[in-house]
Design an enzyme around this catalytic site. Structure first.
Site, PDB file in Angstrom:
ATOM      1  N   PHE A  63       0.838  -1.217  -0.190  1.00 21.22           N
ATOM      2  CA  PHE A  63      -0.073   0.267  -0.030  1.00 21.22           C
ATOM      3  C   PHE A  63       0.509   1.714  -0.334  1.00 21.22           C
ATOM      4  O   PHE A  63       0.526   2.297  -0.221  1.00 21.22           O
ATOM      5  CB  PHE A  63      -0.623   0.002   0.557  1.00 21.22           C
ATOM      6  CG  PHE A  63       0.007   0.480   2.564  1.00 21.22           C
ATOM      7  CD1 PHE A  63       0.556   1.338   3.198  1.00 21.22           C
ATOM      8  CD2 PHE A  63       0.583  -0.926   3.377  1.00 21.22           C
ATOM      9  CE1 PHE A  63       0.751   2.055   3.785  1.00 21.22           C
ATOM     10  CE2 PHE A  63       1.136  -0.779   4.483  1.00 21.22           C
ATOM     11  CZ  PHE A  63       0.775   0.890   4.500  1.00 21.22           C
ATOM     12  N   LYS A  87      -1.272  -7.780  -8.733  1.00 23.16           N
ATOM     13  CA  LYS A  87      -2.700  -8.228  -7.338  1.00 23.16           C
ATOM     14  C   LYS A  87      -1.949  -6.657  -6.239  1.00 23.16           C
ATOM     15  O   LYS A  87      -0.899  -6.550  -5.787  1.00 23.16           O
ATOM     16  CB  LYS A  87      -2.462  -9.092  -6.634  1.00 23.16           C
ATOM     17  CG  LYS A  87      -4.040  -8.878  -5.750  1.00 23.16           C
ATOM     18  CD  LYS A  87      -4.002  -9.561  -4.019  1.00 23.16           C
ATOM     19  CE  LYS A  87      -2.961  -8.732  -3.354  1.00 23.16           C
ATOM     20  NZ  LYS A  87      -3.787  -7.783  -2.682  1.00 23.16           N
ATOM     21  N   SER A 140       5.606  -7.119   4.337  1.00 30.30           N
ATOM     22  CA  SER A 140       5.785  -7.702   5.998  1.00 30.30           C
ATOM     23  C   SER A 140       6.892  -8.834   5.324  1.00 30.30           C
ATOM     24  O   SER A 140       6.813  -9.274   4.206  1.00 30.30           O
ATOM     25  CB  SER A 140       5.146  -7.296   6.583  1.00 30.30           C
ATOM     26  OG  SER A 140       4.297  -8.546   6.392  1.00 30.30           O
ATOM     27  N   CYS A 195       9.972   0.821   3.953  1.00 29.84           N
ATOM     28  CA  CYS A 195      11.187   0.339   4.126  1.00 29.84           C
ATOM     29  C   CYS A 195      12.376   0.833   4.466  1.00 29.84           C
ATOM     30  O   CYS A 195      13.268   0.321   4.370  1.00 29.84           O
ATOM     31  CB  CYS A 195      11.053  -1.455   3.449  1.00 29.84           C
ATOM     32  SG  CYS A 195      11.598  -0.562   1.864  1.00 29.84           S
TER      33      CYS A 195
END
Length: 417
Positions: A63, A87, A140, A195
């Protein structure tokens, strides 16, 4: 659109698009960069190689960068001859819909770019489909591990990038004003939801009150909102609660809050607002120093030596990024040769490499699972099969003529035993 569904400020949203377009521009040069090679390896034998497409590849994206991260994979995969199934994150489903419309307007043939919305079931379906030959994932670490294991169990190529805990080290000789401004942008930009964001600042070599005070002052001037220079909300309520829990835990462990963003909010709008938070720790073992927060929270710890700073950085399970702030090249080299991360910076708090250099965490850490990096020259390798051809054509000269030739080629076996 990115501002509305993700919460970034307008400057960050424009940067999201600009960074994605960097990979598009790089991909446009691949007909020259990804050419095969040819070499005459002996008098009668030639070796060549070429890059063949894999077929269908699946790209599962997060996201936090609705445009940039899909563009890390999509342009290179397409130019290398593949078709793609993307996706998007269910939290930001609209940006890639708009991209799909633009690609159709540009004339992409039906079936070349495909998109599937959904959550776990959609991801598993993409991975398990026999037509899909490779998978990329950014998200994650726990999910990256699951995706990588599932894909590789099916003997599919996979690169899965996970989380991070990025450490910055500041020495007393650093440029205080420049370092403070850079660190502030690194930990608070995009609400800390990236990140490559700074997460831990290690101070080494005596008092650095000037740096800390300047940093706190700059961060305290940030305002909530989506305008240039403002800081947007975090993505959802679950993220908000997680970030708040880390701040509360640090406080319980005896850490000092130099700047507390828990009461931060924008009165005229909804959303989940956490202001920039700076925490001064007395122990490097605190949970907030050890684990990924993924929010606008910076942990500060005064290390007793260069060696302790490196020990703290090396001991974390991630391996994405690390940076050193100093005005001395020798000092920088000392740390650069000892950091345990794959993307390093000198006086740069967000050391993201640009094409043709590739993006990816360090093998053997929770920042990276699977094969290769995700952009640049590593993307060329990931999204293609390298096929090697060795050729020898019949020669008109007889074997006896070759035996009496003055030119001997020991590597050419030409029918010899």
């Amino acid at each position: 659109l990115i501002v509305k569904e993700n919460g970034k400020n307008m400057t960050e949203a424009l940067a999201d698009v600009a960074k994605g377009n960097e990979t598009v521009e790089y991909a446009c040069s691949l007909p020259q960069l990804a050419q095969g090679r040819s070499l005459k390896v002996s008098s009668a034998v030639t070796c060549t190689d070429r890059r063949d497409p894999l077929g269908v590849v699946g790209c599962i994206v997060p996201f936090n960068f609705p445009f940039m991260v899909p563009m890390w994979t999509l342009p290179i995969a397409l130019v290398m001859g593949n078709t793609v199934v993307v996706k998007p994150s269910e939290k930001v489903p609209l940006t890639m819909y708009r991209v799909k419309d633009l690609m159709e307007e540009a004339g992409f043939p039906p079936g070349v770019f495909n998109m599937v919305q959904g959550t776990k079931e959609a991801v598993e379906t993409i991975i398990d489909n026999p037509a899909v030959k490779a998978i990329t994932f950014v998200g994650s670490s726990p999910v990256a591990s699951i995706v990588s294991n599932r894909a590789r169990a099916l003997h599919k190529r996979c690169t899965a990038l996970g989380g991070a805990k990025n450490h910055l080290v500041a020495l007393p000789d650093c440029d205080v004003e420049g370092a403070a401004a850079d660190i502030c942008v690194s930990f608070a930009g995009c609400a800390g939801q990236r990140c490559m964001a700074a997460s831990v600042l290690l101070l080494v070599g005596g008092s650095q009150d000037a740096l800390v005070d300047t940093l706190v002052e700059k961060a305290s001037k940030l305002e909530p909102g989506n305008g240039p220079g403002q800081m947007g909300p975090v993505i959802d309520g679950a993220s908000y609660k997680k970030i708040i829990s880390y701040i509360e835990d640090a406080e319980k462990q005896g850490a000092k809050l130099l700047l507390d963003g828990r009461s931060w909010k924008k009165d005229d709008a909804g959303g989940n607002w956490v202001g920039p938070t700076i925490i001064l720790h007395t122990s490097p073992k605190d949970k907030t120093i050890q684990e990924e927060v993924f929010g606008p929270v910076l942990s500060i710890y005064a290390a007793s030596s260069w060696e302790e700073a490196i020990e703290i950085e090396n001991s974390n399970p991630f391996g994405n990024a690390a940076s050193i702030y100093t005005s001395n090249g020798g000092n920088a080299d000392w740390f650069l040769s000892r950091f345990r991360a794959s993307m390093l910076g000198v006086n740069i708090g967000i050391p993201v490499p640009r094409e043709p250099f590739s993006f990816g965490g360090l093998y053997g850490t929770q920042s990276k699972y699977g094969d290769m990096d995700i952009t640049g020259d590593a993307g060329i390798e990931f999204f293609s099969n390298r096929v090697k051809v060795t050729s020898k054509w019949p020669m008109k000269r007889s074997y006896d003529d070759m035996q009496h030739s003055t030119v001997k080629d020991s590597a050419n076996f030409a029918g010899q035993m």
